[in-house]
Design an enzyme around this catalytic site. Structure first.
Site, PDB file in Angstrom:
ATOM      1  N   ASN A 158       0.844  -1.114   0.001  1.00 58.22           N
ATOM      2  CA  ASN A 158       0.030   0.130   0.090  1.00 58.22           C
ATOM      3  C   ASN A 158       0.899   1.330  -0.011  1.00 58.22           C
ATOM      4  OD1 ASN A 158      -1.825   2.052   0.288  1.00 58.22           O
ATOM      5  ND2 ASN A 158      -2.944   1.139   2.019  1.00 58.22           N
ATOM      6  N   ASN A 163      -6.036   6.507  -1.249  1.00 61.66           N
ATOM      7  CA  ASN A 163      -7.051   5.988  -2.432  1.00 61.66           C
ATOM      8  C   ASN A 163      -7.549   4.727  -2.087  1.00 61.66           C
ATOM      9  OD1 ASN A 163      -5.199   3.795  -2.436  1.00 61.66           O
ATOM     10  ND2 ASN A 163      -3.995   4.583  -4.605  1.00 61.66           N
ATOM     11  N   GLY A 184      -5.782  -2.707   0.254  1.00 60.95           N
ATOM     12  CA  GLY A 184      -5.187  -1.620   0.140  1.00 60.95           C
ATOM     13  C   GLY A 184      -4.091  -1.696  -0.600  1.00 60.95           C
ATOM     14  N   ASP A 186      -1.716  -1.127  -3.972  1.00 62.20           N
ATOM     15  CA  ASP A 186      -1.820  -0.219  -5.047  1.00 62.20           C
ATOM     16  C   ASP A 186      -0.728  -0.212  -6.060  1.00 62.20           C
ATOM     17  OD1 ASP A 186      -0.186   1.512  -3.643  1.00 62.20           O
ATOM     18  OD2 ASP A 186      -1.823   2.656  -2.807  1.00 62.20           O
ATOM     19  N   ASP A 363      -6.015 -13.716 -20.253  1.00 62.66           N
ATOM     20  CA  ASP A 363      -6.644 -14.475 -19.223  1.00 62.66           C
ATOM     21  C   ASP A 363      -7.612 -15.496 -19.851  1.00 62.66           C
ATOM     22  OD1 ASP A 363      -7.287 -15.149 -16.263  1.00 62.66           O
ATOM     23  OD2 ASP A 363      -9.296 -14.627 -16.831  1.00 62.66           O
ATOM     24  N   GLU A 392      -3.378 -17.894 -20.979  1.00 55.94           N
ATOM     25  CA  GLU A 392      -3.582 -18.761 -19.904  1.00 55.94           C
ATOM     26  C   GLU A 392      -4.314 -20.073 -20.583  1.00 55.94           C
ATOM     27  OE1 GLU A 392      -5.425 -19.088 -15.533  1.00 55.94           O
ATOM     28  OE2 GLU A 392      -6.417 -18.166 -17.379  1.00 55.94           O
TER      29      GLU A 392
END
Length: 650
Positions: A158, A163, A184, A186, A363, A392
């Site tokens: 974090n 934010n 949290g 980021d 993905d 993937e």
């Protein structure tokens, strides 16, 4: 009397001045109001892509325009080099799709798109064409010389407390005690620790998606995107995303973006007003049951990925894989809709240009329409011939994985245009082979035969290998929390003709032993990334001796690997396991790297004459980990179970 006249005159003059001033003020106010009204009238809800670039090989651009009743409007553009080729209406009158041609000579700059309605009212949107930072050929993707560090951003660090919460979004709470809530972490947290990642020896960073996931719950992972052009504010903003890419390039490192073409999140902005009746797969079923859309039986998915290759496949099974929803919370996108297909391709190219990407990880690669995926990858590789994409394919069958690599000799003639499939078969072979203890050679043969399967791959060194990731049990857990086994697995993976990826925390033996395979636990917080953490893995404070040793082990291998041409692009020779040992050689020029995996608990001496074809007799080799030297002669004494890494580079 004269004074009185003079006073009356003054009053008259003053009155006239006041009157004129008030008229001017009213006119100014009127103009301000007109400006405000004009600003409102001119505002268009969405135009995507939000900007474009000049100088592409493909001079076409299709704009998605979203605005109330925009289908009733006629668009026009007056800008040198930009031509409207065709305008398409949608099922919803709130969309227009505009085909543009942007000539090679078009200059960068802004221009207006005017939308004129039947009643002669107009709305205007200002659009920008930007210059490109570099040429297409200069976008260099990841390759076998790279080592990739995979991060789940919410759980890594974090870097900006401000934010953490956005009350305008559906999920607003932060709760580090709950593995499925946001914690949290980021983008700034990654930026703050680039030096740590670089010092470990990694050359590339792959964060899981950081685009907006405005979902009611479990939005931390990033794979339920609700806006394909917007960074999730809880991760940061576009400027910080650009800064991450820039800071990595300053270190001669690359950024991989995790993208999702198969599905979006149920909270995506277009779900309230879908453009076409076939924008989604299974859309009619969804629209007919929208008030009760939480049952897995509704989504029509069978997850049978082998239907893409199966020569006996039924149409029903193929449809179940390609058109069924991933989950009820992740609408399945219909890439057979040409407007959606164009939208996804342009979105990928926009992010490559905007961030200066060094690669894309796609993905759930085998779930979308496979012909679209070929078109998608083909469009990117046509524009950026030196770029890299990894897809993937969660299959343990190398026949399936190899099918997806470009250049594969597929029976159905399918060409994927995909450079790098993910090597789930090798991951399984390494874990199972190292864990086998009753019959040592039998276990090592799984490693040996896993590599022997490379005959099937069009380009083995472009296959993407790993021991664990954000979806799989932590390797320390899978290898029974035995550090010697982890070292065997890592050393083998990092010396293979492959592109290796290591998951954040593997270097400090993070585990999910409390509940193996639990996604929230697999994605646990990295110690030291959050305030008041008792342990700080970035500085080493609070780590135990085994964790510090593993950090050191990975650092030494990766930093050697950075400059090892033998590992990047060398000839590979391996010998069938014998007496609980397995020898792998990588050679290029005067550099040979030897990896000896030894599963013997008791000391053992191995006759080296068996390996004379490699040509090492009489040469001095250095142990990459300990720095000790060794002259290759008749035999080698192995004192303990584990991995021995040797090099002729002294």
């Amino acid at each position: 009397m004269k004074l009185l006249k003079y006073n009356h005159l003054n009053v008259l003059i003053i009155s006239v001045i006041v009157f004129l001033f008030s008229c001017q003020k009213r006119e100014q106010n009127k103009m301000e109001v007109t400006k405000e009204i004009t600003a409102v009238i001119n505002e268009i809800e969405r135009v995507e892509p939000p900007n474009w670039f000049v100088g592409f090989k493909d001079t076409s651009l299709q704009l998605l325009v979203k605005e109330e009743n925009i289908g009733d409007a006629i668009p026009s553009i007056s800008y040198q080099g930009v031509t409207i080729e065709k305008v398409h209406k949608a099922r919803s009158n709130n969309y227009l799709f505009i085909d543009l041609k942007i000539d090679e000579s078009t200059e960068v700059g802004e221009f207006n798109i005017d939308f004129t309605f039947a009643d002669s009212t107009k709305k205007t949107h200002t659009y920008e064409l930007k210059s490109r930072d570099k040429k297409s050929d200069d976008f260099i993707g990841f390759n076998s010389s790279d080592a990739i560090y995979l991060i789940t951003p919410d759980r890594f660090a974090n870097g900006d407390d401000s934010n953490n919460i956005n009350t305008a979004l559906k999920e607003t709470d932060i709760d580090r005690s709950d593995n499925y809530k946001r914690h949290g972490g980021d983008i700034q947290g990654i930026i703050n620790h680039i030096d740590y990642i670089s010092d470990l020896g990694f050359t590339t960073v792959w964060p899981t998606p950081v685009l907006l996931n405005d979902m009611a719950e479990s939005s931390y992972h990033g794979y339920a995107i609700t806006d394909y052009y917007k960074v999730d504010s809880r991760f940061g903003n576009l400027s910080e995303y650009k800064e991450l890419a820039y800071k990595l390039r300053e270190k001669d490192m690359k950024l991989i973006m995790d993208q999702v073409a198969n599905h979006c999140g149920i909270g995506h902005w277009w779900m309230e007003d879908l453009p076409f009746g076939d924008w989604l797969n299974n859309q009619k079923n969804y629209e007919d049951n929208i008030d009760n859309w939480n049952n897995e039986t509704n989504i029509g998915s069978n997850h049978r990925r082998t239907t893409n290759q199966d020569i006996y496949v039924s149409k029903a099974d193929l449809k179940g894989n390609n058109e069924g929803w991933f989950t009820p919370a992740m609408p399945d996108l219909n890439q057979r809709n040409p407007f959606l297909a164009k939208y996804i391709i342009q979105n990928s190219i926009w992010w490559i240009e905007t961030l200066g990407l060094g690669g894309i990880r796609q993905d759930t690669y085998p779930y979308p329409d496979k012909n679209f995926m070929s078109d998608w990858a083909g469009a990117i590789m046509h524009e950026y011939p030196n770029f890299s994409i990894v897809g993937e394919e969660w299959s343990y069958n190398p026949l399936i994985v190899g099918y997806w690599q470009r250049g594969a000799n597929n029976r159905d003639g399918y060409e994927s245009n995909l450079k790098s499939p993910m090597d789930f078969p090798m991951q399984k072979a390494i874990v199972e082979g190292i864990n086998e203890e009753e019959e040592w050679d039998k276990g090592l043969i799984k490693l040996y035969e896993g590599l022997a399967n490379d005959f099937h791959y069009a380009s083995p060194k472009d296959v993407f290998v790993f021991l664990d990731n954000h979806d799989k049990t932590r390797v320390f857990t899978e290898l029974w929390e035995d550090t010697s086994k982890v070292k065997m697995g890592l050393s083998y993976m990092l010396t293979l003709p492959r592109i290796p990826q290591i998951y954040y925390g593997t270097e400090i033996l993070m585990n999910d032993s409390a509940n193996p395979g639990d996604h929230g636990l697999i994605r646990s917080d990295f110690p030291g990334g959050f305030k008041d953490d008792a342990v700080n893995a970035f500085t080493g404070e609070g780590l135990n001796e085994y964790q510090k040793d593993m950090q050191s082990f990975i650092t030494k291998i990766l930093n050697y690997r950075k400059d090892s041409k033998a590992i990047h692009d060398g000839k590979t020779i391996h010998f069938a396991p014998f007496m609980g040992t397995y020898f792998l050689f990588r050679t290029k020029g005067d550099e040979t790297v030897v990896n000896i995996i030894n599963k013997n608990i008791e000391p053992i001496t191995i006759d080296l004459k068996r390996f004379e074809e490699v040509g090492l007799e009489g040469k001095t080799l250095k142990n990459i980990i300990t720095g000790d030297t060794f002259i290759w002669g008749n035999e080698i004494h192995l004192s303990e179970k584990g991995s021995v890494l040797l090099t002729t580079k002294i």
